[in-house]
Design an enzyme around this catalytic site. Structure first.
Site, PDB file in Angstrom:
ATOM      1  CB  CYS A   1      -5.035 -32.015  22.473  1.00 12.77           C
ATOM      2  SG  CYS A   1      -6.295 -31.288  22.395  1.00 12.77           S
TER       3      CYS A   1
ATOM      4  CB  ILE B   1      -1.013   0.253   0.394  1.00 17.57           C
ATOM      5  CG1 ILE B   1      -1.952  -0.968   1.061  1.00 17.57           C
ATOM      6  CG2 ILE B   1      -1.468   1.335   1.768  1.00 17.57           C
ATOM      7  CD1 ILE B   1      -3.197  -1.283   2.447  1.00 17.57           C
TER       8      ILE B   1
END
Lengths: 649, 279
Positions: A168, A23
């Site tokens: 997990c 940008i």
């Protein structure tokens, strides 16, 4: 357009650009061509090859140089008489303080990360300088205007944090390729090549009797005279074979899940590679170009390698690291521009994926995931830069009624590619601009001050140099001018659980957290809670109170939302939720438009009470119209996004 | 290692290898290289377009220095096409950049067949008369034509093309269609083996949402003489029917069914518009 007032507002303006990348380049060019005369620009990065498809102020010869400086030089070439001041620095540096920001008429952001955006937001609020924010991802983009007291600040709508996964899922039950990448990068790569003393969730113990001769505690330790390939195969067998067998022994885990299969090197690659290929890795090879793909003859990064090829890359990459880059081992962190690291992570992720029956991906894909790469193209940045300048000029002329938040869509919605929305009023529950207190549920007997600092103060609240007080007691602070004993005291505090701090923090008390540079203060009410859900609340603490406006309207909006997405039944649309999640993962600040109170007085009744109703009615009308006309209408991205937004937690 | 592609990495992640190949095969002709045309080409050149040919008969004047950053003082008096081309070539040396110092109107009149070699013609700053002529030429040659003009803060872009085939549409989301309102035999049989009203709460909340939809749609069509929910009210009613099947608040499968219910609203068979179209 050429009115005197207009040109005076521009000519006399002093603007600050934060970011000289995608940008930034377009913005600097547009500002210069629009007659701005005094521009300052901060960017800490240097130019990379992958920038060159859109950051057009840079050339191949500039690779490695400061973006801010090169951008400035390029623009001065066609506007030699304007003033452009570059800063090759991090905007979070302490010298960019409130006084620094105060000297500008408007701040223009062209950043690529949430953290810096929040930091700048706070400084703009403290300095009372308007901020024009922006962001792009591929074909999507947006420009928003933030003026203290008049509009929402950048943080009034909580921005989605970068996606994290429960431990997990990563260590035991991956179901998507991204889980395998995170495992390969943050666990395996880190364990093998990073700081050995770091805690690591990878299972490191082995019961393998054959290794008992050395009584090695950590199977990842490379034996003194161990052949590299042997070592590689051993690691392979441990993580893809042994560890999987261990996991399989826990029946509970696999009751409702597909079981993984253990993979052993000898089954995939029976012959030793060095013997077969006959090429021992030559130590005098050019270190910087060490590449497993190259030595294996795998040319195309977009190819998806089979299990055997991935195994070869795994072993070969490991070999190359140990032979050519021995010194770096123990200090390496994953870098997406480090080809060998990317090759290793790709191979490891793919082998794990194969084990868990997840489709394999190419190096190109894996690199994007591991490196959090955002897709980008020149055109969106050019559009957004133009919009930024338009808003900046409105701000300079104090043309409040005309401020717009503009969203650049990928496909036209109602024939419009750009969606302008009036800015919303400040959120009264925003803890940044409205100083609303927050609540924190935490186990005061288990969580340490360190956890609070890392997970809440830095991660959630975005503070860099925090100060933590409990009533009059200073529990922790960061600073350059601290005494030795003060630092020792604070370090000791970090390791204590909250209830055992010198000034005990228990349920019902309040902590005050401050960042002096950002001039941001936050009061947090502490509530003690014993248990937290490991999957849904992995941090072990829950911060609340920072809500979006009008929570009570949620249900009405939700049903509207359902109506919208189902009546315009293009199959693509439930994926809208996926769009949101994708955007969240990228965390570049791209935000979908929301339905909230409006700034203008066009809404019926007072803005506080009725404008949301007006929005709803308008929504409703849109939906009805479409239903009567035609079922399979191009889905109104805009509507669904708005209604979806209400549903986000 | 495909090193040349490192530059295009970020855009490859948008349009993939085929998209990039298509871009690199494309030949673009720009008529008039004012600010609009120049910026357009800049974006294409950065992306690696195959070749550009700039047609502009004017010379660089001092006024151009104010709005076109591709020309600088040293260019004044020279061909604008040449200067813009030189700048663009710097942006990407893989692109073949050519220029012709000639007024587009003249070229349109004298050599219409010139345009048939291009994939796309981008025509800026042309008057209507020339636009109409050019449009005819491009239609005949099946060349994609894009008109663009800008005035201050307004402007227009208009695409004119006879027919454009898209094969790899790259939808944002995987389009799955299980024909839920007209299931194939095996799916039907599978649905029959499942009882929606099973008493075990765990089994109840594990009924796949696809099965829920198949069954509820069947129920609906039976009650509505074979018709699918079509009005907003009917669709709402259908969703209420789904909701009524929930026995607990946390049944994600029912929530999924409600969210996906639009999949059963689509009418069966081929869209009548397509059937009518003989082209």
């Amino acid at each position: 357009m050429a009115s005197l007032q207009h040109s005076q507002a521009i000519k006399g303006a002093k603007v600050l650009m934060v970011g000289a990348g995608g940008i930034g380049c377009e913005l600097l060019k547009t500002l210069a061509l629009s007659d701005f005369q005094d521009i300052h620009i901060i960017d800490m990065d240097t130019i990379e090859v992958s920038n060159l498809n859109r950051q057009f102020l840079f050339r191949q010869s500039h690779v490695g140089q400061s973006k801010a400086k090169v951008a400035r030089d390029a623009v001065l070439r066609f506007r030699p008489h304007i003033s452009i001041t570059p800063y090759h620095a991090n905007v979070k540096d302490s010298n960019f303080n409130v006084d620094f920001f105060k000297q500008f008429n408007v701040i223009l952001n062209g950043l690529d990360n949430l953290d810096a955006r929040r930091h700048v937001n706070r400084l703009c609020l403290a300095a009372e300088v308007p901020l024009v924010e922006s962001g792009t991802t591929g074909f999507l983009g947006q420009v928003t205007v933030h003026v203290k007291g008049k509009t929402e600040c950048y943080e009034c709508q909580p921005k989605p944090a970068p996606k994290t996964y429960p431990v997990c899922t990563i260590t035991s039950t991956p179901s998507k390729f991204v889980h395998c990448v995170v495992w390969a990068k943050d666990l395996l790569f880190a364990k093998l090549f990073g700081d050995k003393n770091q805690d690591n969730d990878l299972n490191v113990r082995s019961n393998d009797a054959a290794r008992s001769s050395k009584n090695v505690d950590d199977v990842f330790e490379w034996g003194e005279n161990e052949d590299i390939e042997q070592y590689g195969r051993r690691i392979y067998d441990h993580v893809f074979g042994y560890n999987i067998e261990q996991a399989l022994s826990n029946e509970e885990t696999w009751k409702n899940r597909n079981k993984p299969r253990p993979i052993y090197c000898r089954d995939v690659l029976p012959d030793i590679m060095t013997q077969r290929n006959g090429n021992n890795v030559d130590k005098t090879d050019d270190l910087s170009s060490a590449s497993a793909m190259a030595s294996l003859g795998l040319k195309n990064p977009q190819d998806i390698w089979c299990l055997m090829e991935n195994t070869k890359v795994f072993i070969e990459a490991l070999k190359l690291f140990f032979t050519n880059r021995r010194k770096e081992i123990g200090n390496l962190s994953f870098d997406k521009d480090d080809l060998l690291a990317v090759e290793f992570v790709t191979a490891a992720a793919n082998i794990r994926a194969a084990s868990f029956n997840i489709p394999l991906q190419s190096l190109f894909e894996a690199k994007g995931i591991a490196g959090n790469i955002v897709h980008a193209v020149a055109t969106t940045n050019a559009i957004v830069a133009g919009l930024i300048v338009i808003e900046a000029i409105k701000v300079l002329k104090k043309d409040t009624e005309s401020y717009r938040m503009t969203y650049c869509l990928e496909h036209p919605s109602k024939k419009m590619l750009l969606m302008p929305v009036e800015p919303f009023e400040p959120n009264k529950s925003c803890c940044v601009c409205s100083e609303t207190p927050l609540s924190l549920e935490i186990n005061t007997h288990r969580s340490k001050l360190r956890d609070f600092v890392e997970k809440i103060v830095k991660a959630k609240l975005g503070m860099n140099s925090p100060l933590i007080m409990h009533a009059t007691a200073l529990l922790y602070e960061v600073g350059d001018d601290l005494e030795e004993d003060e630092i020792a005291n604070y370090n000791a505090n970090l390791e204590k659980v909250l209830s055992e701090l010198p000034s005990p923090v228990t349920g019902g008390t309040m902590l005050t957290v401050e960042d002096l540079q950002q001039e941001f203060t936050c009061n947090i009410h502490i509530k003690h809670r014993e248990e937290f859900d490991e999957e849904k609340e992995p941090d072990g603490m829950v911060l609340s109170g920072w809500t979006q406006a009008l929570p009570e309207k949620k249900d009405a909006k939700t049903s509207n939302g359902n109506g919208a997405s189902t009546s315009k039944s293009l199959p693509t649309k439930p994926g809208n939720t996926e769009i949101d999640i994708e955007v969240k993962e990228i965390s570049d600040g791209t935000v979908s438009p929301g339905t909230k109170r409006k700034l203008s007085e066009f809404s019926a009744g007072s803005p506080v009470d009725h404008s949301s109703d007006v929005d709803e009615t308008r929504n409703n009308k849109k939906i009805q119209k479409h239903d009567d006309e035609d079922e399979l209408v191009m889905l109104d991205h805009w509507d669904s996004d708005m209604s979806k937004k209400q549903r986000l937690p | 290692m495909a090193e040349p592609k490192a530059k295009y990495d970020r855009q490859l992640r948008i349009w993939g290898e085929h998209g990039q190949a298509a871009l690199e095969k494309a030949t673009i002709c720009l008529l008039n290289c004012g600010p609009t045309g120049s910026e357009t080409l800049k974006n294409l050149v950065l992306g690696g377009v195959g070749s550009i040919t700039v047609i502009d008969g004017s010379k660089v004047e001092p006024g151009d220095l104010g709005n076109n950053f591709m020309v600088d003082e040293s260019c004044v008096g020279q061909s604008k096409a040449k200067c813009v081309c030189t700048f663009l070539q710097e942006l990407n040396d893989a692109v073949k950049a050519k220029f012709i110092e000639e007024y587009p109107e003249a070229l349109i009149g004298s050599n219409p067949s010139f345009f048939s070699q291009f994939t796309i013609v981008v025509a800026t700053q042309l008057v209507e008369d020339s636009m109409i002529k050019l449009d005819k030429i491009c239609r005949e040659a099946n060349v994609l034509l894009i008109f663009a003009r800008s005035y201050g803060l307004t402007g227009f872009v208009r695409i004119s093309v006879k027919e454009h085939a898209v094969i790899e549409s790259k939808p944002d989301h995987f389009l799955d269609d299980l024909r839920l309102n007209n299931p194939w035999p095996e799916l039907k049989r599978f649905a029959e083996t499942i009882d929606l009203n099973v008493t075990d709460p765990v089994a109840h909340k594990h009924t796949p949402y696809v099965v829920i939809l198949v069954k509820i749609v069947e129920e609906w069509t039976k009650a509505h003489s074979g018709a699918l929910p079509s009005t907003w009210d009917e669709k709402k009613e259908f969703k209420e029917l789904l909701k009524a099947g929930m026995v607990a608040m946390d049944e994600d499968n029912y929530k999924e069914a409600i969210e996906a219910s639009f999949k059963v609203f689509a009418s069966r068979g081929i869209n009548s518009d397509l059937l009518r179209d003989n082209a």
